[in-house]
Design a protein around this motif. Structure first.
Motif, short mmCIF file in Angstrom:
data_model
loop_
_atom_site.label_atom_id
_atom_site.label_comp_id
_atom_site.label_asym_id
_atom_site.label_seq_id
_atom_site.Cartn_x
_atom_site.Cartn_y
_atom_site.Cartn_z
N LEU A 249 0.83 -1.21 0.00
CA LEU A 249 0.00 0.00 0.00
C LEU A 249 0.87 1.25 0.00
N ASP A 250 2.12 1.12 0.40
CA ASP A 250 3.06 2.24 0.39
C ASP A 250 3.71 2.30 -1.00
N PRO A 251 3.40 3.32 -1.81
CA PRO A 251 3.93 3.37 -3.18
C PRO A 251 5.43 3.55 -3.25
N ALA A 252 6.06 3.91 -2.13
CA ALA A 252 7.51 4.12 -2.13
C ALA A 252 8.27 2.83 -1.85
N VAL A 253 7.57 1.77 -1.49
CA VAL A 253 8.24 0.50 -1.16
C VAL A 253 8.61 -0.22 -2.45
N PRO A 254 9.92 -0.43 -2.71
CA PRO A 254 10.34 -1.12 -3.95
C PRO A 254 10.25 -2.63 -3.81
N LEU A 255 10.41 -3.30 -4.94
CA LEU A 255 10.43 -4.76 -4.98
C LEU A 255 11.83 -5.23 -5.35
N PRO A 256 12.24 -6.44 -4.95
CA PRO A 256 13.54 -6.98 -5.35
C PRO A 256 13.68 -6.98 -6.88
N SER A 257 14.84 -6.67 -7.36
CA SER A 257 15.03 -6.48 -8.81
C SER A 257 15.59 -7.71 -9.49
N GLY A 258 15.65 -7.64 -10.83
CA GLY A 258 16.27 -8.69 -11.64
C GLY A 258 15.44 -9.95 -11.76
N GLY B 40 -7.46 -0.96 -4.74
CA GLY B 40 -8.13 -0.03 -5.62
C GLY B 40 -7.30 0.25 -6.86
N GLU B 41 -7.88 0.93 -7.83
CA GLU B 41 -7.20 1.12 -9.11
C GLU B 41 -5.89 1.88 -8.97
N GLU B 42 -5.85 2.93 -8.14
CA GLU B 42 -4.60 3.70 -7.98
C GLU B 42 -3.50 2.82 -7.42
N GLN B 43 -3.85 1.95 -6.49
CA GLN B 43 -2.86 1.06 -5.89
C GLN B 43 -2.40 0.00 -6.88
N ILE B 44 -3.33 -0.52 -7.69
CA ILE B 44 -2.95 -1.49 -8.72
C ILE B 44 -1.97 -0.86 -9.71
N ALA B 45 -2.26 0.37 -10.10
CA ALA B 45 -1.37 1.08 -11.03
C ALA B 45 0.03 1.22 -10.44
N SER B 46 0.10 1.53 -9.15
CA SER B 46 1.40 1.68 -8.47
C SER B 46 2.13 0.34 -8.42
N ILE B 47 1.41 -0.74 -8.14
CA ILE B 47 2.03 -2.07 -8.08
C ILE B 47 2.55 -2.47 -9.45
N PHE B 48 1.78 -2.24 -10.49
CA PHE B 48 2.24 -2.55 -11.85
C PHE B 48 3.52 -1.78 -12.19
N ARG B 49 3.59 -0.52 -11.77
CA ARG B 49 4.80 0.28 -12.06
C ARG B 49 6.02 -0.33 -11.36
#
Length: 358
Positions: A242-251, A265-274
């Motif tokens: 839910l925190d848009p600043a939290v990154p995911l492990p890369s590679g 919600g849609e805004e959160q889904i958009a952030s997760i996709f990014r």
């Protein structure tokens, strides 16, 4: 031109439509009467009587129910097509047989009663506030997801039975899709208790799993992977997405999300996709498996999915739902991903979307 979508029968008569409206008005009443007849053994007694049926007097003589309870509850069941009367003898109708023998009907019934029913009284306030205000009927929490393992019984058992019944039937069918590109670094976002990760680790001895979820869910997943002997190939990444600043492990070679994005919600889904797009390796793929009501072959599946959405509003998040497939595609494309394929008819009602970098 957009297609017409409707669940009412063709050329429905006004009288029939009015009857359907009354079924909606009295729906909660019928729900409780039918549940009483099922849970207290009335329907089972009718099933045992078979096509010959059984009289009200014989049912009363068992001492299990009063005549008043029998008449009140069975008459409501009669109105719902659950039972029938022939020559003064009560019998189970086809819908009644589904209630006592069909797993998915039983699981849906328990989920609605044990998890949702009281909380749905707060649906109006939840929609207005954008918060799951009905969750207060189960505990003093702001969201259901961090506390799934702490839900009171029978809500906890009914929630997990509902979730696993819909997802577990799909896992064996999708493993060839998951490993079609021979991924070595695979990330399971929304890992929950680790059921998919276990299946993937057992399928390919070379794959490395990265599990992403809230801490309580990952703790349960770690126990399960350890017991199965797969802990050494798994890494755990506690994240509140839910925190848009939290990154995911890369590679990552492949990112897997199953029945996960519908929790947002849609805004959160958009952030997760990014963030998913940013964590992919050069030839990375994203697989999204979910239940889309617009991609169902049968109306019964679409009906169940559409009417699961109010659970998300009143009990889970306040702003999520069962989406149309076009919603995910639109949000993924805005994040820089491109839909490559869609496969329907997985398990009961799942579809699998494969995205690549645009």
């Amino acid at each position: 031109m957009l297609e017409t979508k409707k669940f009412s029968p063709p050329r429905q008569r006004a009288f029939d439509a009015r009857f359907d409206a009354q079924k909606i008005a009295f729906g909660p009443v019928v729900f409780h009467c039918v549940r009483y007849a099922w849970k207290r053994g009335m329907l089972e007694a009718l099933a045992e009587a078979g096509e010959r049926g059984i009289t009200l007097e014989a049912l009363e003589a068992t001492g299990r129910w009063t005549r008043y309870a029998l008449k009140l509850v069975l008459e409501s069941c009669l109105s719902a097509g659950v039972v029938l009367i022939e020559a003064g003898r009560w019998q189970l109708d086809k819908t009644g047989f589904c209630l006592i023998s069909d797993d998915i009907t039983r699981i849906n019934f328990d989920f609605v009663h044990d998890v949702c029913y009281q909380g749905l009284f707060e649906l109006e306030r939840s929609l207005d506030a954008g918060k799951p205000l009905g969750l207060a009927h189960l505990g003093d929490w702001t969201s259901i997801y961090p506390v799934l393992s702490q839900l009171p019984e029978p809500a906890r058992s009914s929630w997990f039975a509902f979730d696993h019944h819909y997802s577990d039937t799909s896992f064996p069918d999708i493993l060839p899709d998951v490993f079609a590109t021979v991924p070595r670094r695979l990330m399971d976002i929304g890992a929950n208790t680790g059921k998919f990760s276990l299946a993937a680790l057992a399928h390919d001895a070379r794959v490395e799993l990265h599990l992403v979820d809230l801490p309580l869910q990952l703790a349960a997943a770690e126990v399960n992977l350890t017991e199965a002997g797969h802990r050494d190939r798994a890494s755990f990444h506690p994240r509140d997405l839910l925190d848009p600043a939290v990154p995911l492990p890369s590679g990552m070679d492949l990112v897997w999300m199953s029945q996960f994005l519908s929790c947002f919600g849609e805004e959160q889904i958009a952030s997760i996709f990014r963030r998913v797009k940013d964590c992919l390796g050069p030839n990375g793929h994203v697989l999204v498996m979910d239940t889309f009501w617009d991609r169902q072959r049968y109306d019964i599946a679409a009906y169940c999915l559409i009417n699961t959405s109010p659970y998300f509003t009143a009990m889970a998040s306040g702003n999520s739902k069962v989406y149309e497939s076009t919603d995910y595609i639109r949000l993924a494309e805005a994040a820089g991903l491109r839909l490559q394929t869609v496969r329907d008819g997985i398990g009961y009602c799942h579809s699998l979307m494969r995205f690549v970098l645009a």
